[in-house]
Design an enzyme around this catalytic site. Structure first.
Site, PDB file in Angstrom:
ATOM      1  N   ASN A   1     -10.188  -1.119   0.528  1.00 45.52           N
ATOM      2  CA  ASN A   1      -8.732  -0.913   0.525  1.00 45.52           C
ATOM      3  C   ASN A   1      -8.184  -1.396  -0.825  1.00 45.52           C
ATOM      4  O   ASN A   1      -8.141  -2.596  -1.084  1.00 45.52           O
ATOM      5  CB  ASN A   1      -8.125  -1.705   1.692  1.00 45.52           C
ATOM      6  CG  ASN A   1      -6.611  -1.603   1.749  1.00 45.52           C
ATOM      7  OD1 ASN A   1      -5.969  -1.174   0.796  1.00 45.52           O
ATOM      8  ND2 ASN A   1      -6.047  -2.021   2.866  1.00 45.52           N
TER       9      ASN A   1
ATOM     10  N   CYS B   1       0.812  -1.229   0.000  1.00 49.00           N
ATOM     11  CA  CYS B   1       0.000   0.000   0.000  1.00 49.00           C
ATOM     12  C   CYS B   1       0.840   1.272   0.000  1.00 49.00           C
ATOM     13  O   CYS B   1       0.337   2.352  -0.307  1.00 49.00           O
ATOM     14  CB  CYS B   1      -0.914   0.012   1.210  1.00 49.00           C
ATOM     15  SG  CYS B   1      -1.771  -1.534   1.395  1.00 49.00           S
TER      16      CYS B   1
ATOM     17  N   HIS C   1      -3.682   6.617   3.126  1.00 54.20           N
ATOM     18  CA  HIS C   1      -4.044   5.317   2.551  1.00 54.20           C
ATOM     19  C   HIS C   1      -5.368   4.857   3.164  1.00 54.20           C
ATOM     20  O   HIS C   1      -5.544   4.883   4.382  1.00 54.20           O
ATOM     21  CB  HIS C   1      -2.931   4.303   2.840  1.00 54.20           C
ATOM     22  CG  HIS C   1      -3.347   2.905   2.556  1.00 54.20           C
ATOM     23  ND1 HIS C   1      -3.951   2.531   1.376  1.00 54.20           N
ATOM     24  CD2 HIS C   1      -3.268   1.776   3.301  1.00 54.20           C
ATOM     25  CE1 HIS C   1      -4.211   1.245   1.408  1.00 54.20           C
ATOM     26  NE2 HIS C   1      -3.821   0.761   2.566  1.00 54.20           N
TER      27      HIS C   1
HETATM   28  N1  ACO Z   1     -18.046  -9.872  10.100  1.00 51.03           N
HETATM   29  C1  ACO Z   1     -18.488 -10.140  11.336  1.00 51.03           C
HETATM   30  N2  ACO Z   1     -17.674 -10.473  12.353  1.00 51.03           N
HETATM   31  C2  ACO Z   1     -16.369 -10.522  12.111  1.00 51.03           C
HETATM   32  C3  ACO Z   1     -15.835 -10.248  10.832  1.00 51.03           C
HETATM   33  C4  ACO Z   1     -16.730  -9.922   9.811  1.00 51.03           C
HETATM   34  N3  ACO Z   1     -16.329  -9.644   8.563  1.00 51.03           N
HETATM   35  N4  ACO Z   1     -14.497 -10.368  10.882  1.00 51.03           N
HETATM   36  C5  ACO Z   1     -14.188 -10.699  12.142  1.00 51.03           C
HETATM   37  N5  ACO Z   1     -15.327 -10.814  12.877  1.00 51.03           N
HETATM   38  C6  ACO Z   1     -15.449 -11.141  14.299  1.00 51.03           C
HETATM   39  C7  ACO Z   1     -14.274 -11.933  14.812  1.00 51.03           C
HETATM   40  O1  ACO Z   1     -14.473 -13.318  14.588  1.00 51.03           O
HETATM   41  C8  ACO Z   1     -14.267 -11.574  16.270  1.00 51.03           C
HETATM   42  O2  ACO Z   1     -15.238 -12.332  16.927  1.00 51.03           O
HETATM   43  P1  ACO Z   1     -14.963 -12.868  18.429  1.00 51.03           P
HETATM   44  O3  ACO Z   1     -14.773 -11.622  19.254  1.00 51.03           O
HETATM   45  O4  ACO Z   1     -16.208 -13.645  18.723  1.00 51.03           O
HETATM   46  O5  ACO Z   1     -13.720 -13.685  18.319  1.00 51.03           O
HETATM   47  C9  ACO Z   1     -14.733 -10.114  16.286  1.00 51.03           C
HETATM   48  O6  ACO Z   1     -15.442  -9.924  15.047  1.00 51.03           O
HETATM   49  C10 ACO Z   1     -13.607  -9.112  16.380  1.00 51.03           C
HETATM   50  O7  ACO Z   1     -12.569  -9.489  15.458  1.00 51.03           O
HETATM   51  P2  ACO Z   1     -11.280  -8.621  15.240  1.00 51.03           P
HETATM   52  O8  ACO Z   1     -10.419  -9.295  14.216  1.00 51.03           O
HETATM   53  O9  ACO Z   1     -10.682  -8.298  16.554  1.00 51.03           O
HETATM   54  O10 ACO Z   1     -11.934  -7.292  14.633  1.00 51.03           O
HETATM   55  P3  ACO Z   1     -11.271  -5.884  14.441  1.00 51.03           P
HETATM   56  O11 ACO Z   1     -12.068  -4.868  15.143  1.00 51.03           O
HETATM   57  O12 ACO Z   1      -9.789  -5.920  14.669  1.00 51.03           O
HETATM   58  O13 ACO Z   1     -11.524  -5.644  12.890  1.00 51.03           O
HETATM   59  C11 ACO Z   1     -10.264  -5.619  10.875  1.00 51.03           C
HETATM   60  C12 ACO Z   1     -10.921  -6.485  11.933  1.00 51.03           C
HETATM   61  C13 ACO Z   1     -11.355  -4.804  10.211  1.00 51.03           C
HETATM   62  C14 ACO Z   1      -9.627  -6.531   9.847  1.00 51.03           C
HETATM   63  C15 ACO Z   1      -9.229  -4.680  11.540  1.00 51.03           C
HETATM   64  O14 ACO Z   1      -8.385  -5.433  12.378  1.00 51.03           O
HETATM   65  C16 ACO Z   1      -8.396  -3.927  10.539  1.00 51.03           C
HETATM   66  O15 ACO Z   1      -8.887  -3.110   9.795  1.00 51.03           O
HETATM   67  N6  ACO Z   1      -7.094  -4.173  10.538  1.00 51.03           N
HETATM   68  C17 ACO Z   1      -6.191  -3.527   9.578  1.00 51.03           C
HETATM   69  C18 ACO Z   1      -6.328  -4.253   8.279  1.00 51.03           C
HETATM   70  C19 ACO Z   1      -5.572  -3.572   7.183  1.00 51.03           C
HETATM   71  O16 ACO Z   1      -5.445  -2.374   7.160  1.00 51.03           O
HETATM   72  N7  ACO Z   1      -5.065  -4.417   6.282  1.00 51.03           N
HETATM   73  C20 ACO Z   1      -4.320  -3.985   5.163  1.00 51.03           C
HETATM   74  C21 ACO Z   1      -3.076  -3.246   5.544  1.00 51.03           C
HETATM   75  S1  ACO Z   1      -1.815  -3.393   4.438  1.00 51.03           S
HETATM   76  C22 ACO Z   1      -2.481  -3.067   3.026  1.00 51.03           C
HETATM   77  O17 ACO Z   1      -3.299  -2.166   2.945  1.00 51.03           O
HETATM   78  C23 ACO Z   1      -2.115  -3.920   1.857  1.00 51.03           C
END
Ligand code: ACO
Length: 332
Positions: free
Chosen positions: A289, A118, A259
């Site tokens: 993204n 990214c 980004h």
């Molecule tokens: N729908 C519903 N529930 C979900 C989903 C979904 N799509 N995904 C995860 N959950 C659940 C999980 O199972 C978990 O349940 P639990 O508490 O019962 O175990 C709960 O939601 C929380 O999960 P987390 O993974 O902790 O959720 P978080 O708030 O961290 O959000 C996310 C996840 C959106 C992926 C976040 O961590 C994020 O945005 N991270 C950065 C990702 C990123 O920027 N990636 C690319 C960077 S590099 C590049 O751009 C190439």
């Protein structure tokens, strides 16, 4: 070639190309256990574009560049260099940049691909500014383009909700005014964190200690929470440092282009640094993204809307897999 010293750099034209097909959160909720509310609340994403079979990193990148060249009033053959920032190209050899060079008639330009995920477009923009400023080139095209939906396991709700496809391009040219262009830039990486987001193809690609969930070869593997923490910290640091080094006050910047990875990450920077929210551009709701394409798509939308004023600075910040991060303060 014009005089090397005492010159600046100008964005002569921008362009973008996105696949026609849109996948909404509601569409995703039919495939995996998720909901529009969950995705919108946790990421800010409502929809993303998804490439059809005929839409590729090459074709989207080419189309974005053709628009940028058209707006710049420059022919492909006049380019000195084409940099394609991408981690999802069809082929490693030859580079996508070489094929795009052929398509736009840039038959003796330097052409290469840049893999910084990214941060790739910003890495490219920083390099291009330096090359032009020091007189090694006069006209450079940078393209950020991804078709990440092909690297995503659509049954994995933790990854499939995030990514979208698209391309953005900018043509940078030498300008007689040395105040124009990049007045501050940083490029960083910390390979110790590469395991937070990677694309394993064969078993040997998988690190021994990555055992948390089943591994599906051929698909992106992401540890979202770890990336989130890293991104929040780096975004804030990068913007703070950019303002401090240039002596700019938060409201002297006309646009903050971050980004588009997660709206909450962007909001944390707004809150912590007290950025004027209306100057922080957000389009993640429509694109998701798009990795290396995210910043140039934002840039193109702002230029197209006539919202980029000459003589005022823009702050650009990115982070991505690798991990990598980069920033740039650009005087328009
Ligand atoms: N729908 C519903 N529930 C979900 C989903 C979904 N799509 N995904 C995860 N959950 C659940 C999980 O199972 C978990 O349940 P639990 O508490 O019962 O175990 C709960 O939601 C929380 O999960 P987390 O993974 O902790 O959720 P978080 O708030 O961290 O959000 C996310 C996840 C959106 C992926 C976040 O961590 C994020 O945005 N991270 C950065 C990702 C990123 O920027 N990636 C690319 C960077 S590099 C590049 O751009 C190439």
């Amino acid at each position: 070639m014009t005089e090397a010293f005492g010159r600046g750099v100008r964005i002569a034209g921008t362009g973008r190309a996105v696949p026609a097909h849109v996948v909404t959160n509601h569409d995703l909720a039919k495939i995996v256990d998720t909901s529009d509310e969950w995705i919108a609340q946790r990421t800010g994403i409502r929809a993303r574009h998804k490439a059809a079979d005929h839409e590729t990193v090459f074709s989207l990148g080419r189309d974005a560049l053709l628009k940028a060249l058209d707006r710049a009033g420059i022919k492909g053959e006049e380019l000195d260099m084409i940099i394609v920032a991408s981690v999802s190209g069809e082929m490693l050899c030859p580079s996508t940049a070489a094929r795009i060079g052929e398509a736009v008639g840039a038959n003796d330009a330097a052409v290469f691909d840049l893999a910084a995920a990214c941060s790739g477009f910003l890495y490219g923009m920083n390099l291009a500014d330096t090359m032009i400023r020091c007189g090694r080139a006069d006209r450079i095209a940078i393209i950020g383009v991804e078709v990440l939906t092909r690297l995503v396991d659509w049954s994995d709700r933790t990854v499939s909700i995030i990514f979208g496809d698209g391309a953005g391009a900018a043509v940078l040219v030498a300008d007689p005014d040395p105040r124009k262009g990049c007045v501050h830039q940083t490029m960083h990486g910390d390979g110790r964190l590469w395991r937070t987001l990677y694309h394993p193809k064969v078993p040997r690609d998988v690190p021994d200690n990555d055992t948390a969930n089943p591994i599906r070869l051929g698909y992106l593997r992401m540890h979202g929470r770890e990336i989130y923490k890293f991104a929040v910290t780096r975004f804030q640091q990068a913007i703070h440092e950019a303002l401090e080094r240039t002596g700019l006050k938060v409201d002297e910047v006309q646009h903050y282009i971050c980004h588009q990875s997660n709206q909450r990450i962007i909001e944390s920077a707004i809150e912590k640094l007290r950025l004027p929210p209306e100057r922080v551009y957000v389009n993640i709701d429509r694109y998701g993204n798009t990795s290396a394409a995210s910043i140039p798509i934002c840039l193109d939308e702002l230029f197209e809307a006539g919202r980029v004023e000459s003589g005022k600075p823009i702050v650009l910040v990115a982070f991505g897999a690798g991990v990598t991060w980069a920033s740039c303060v650009w005087n328009t």
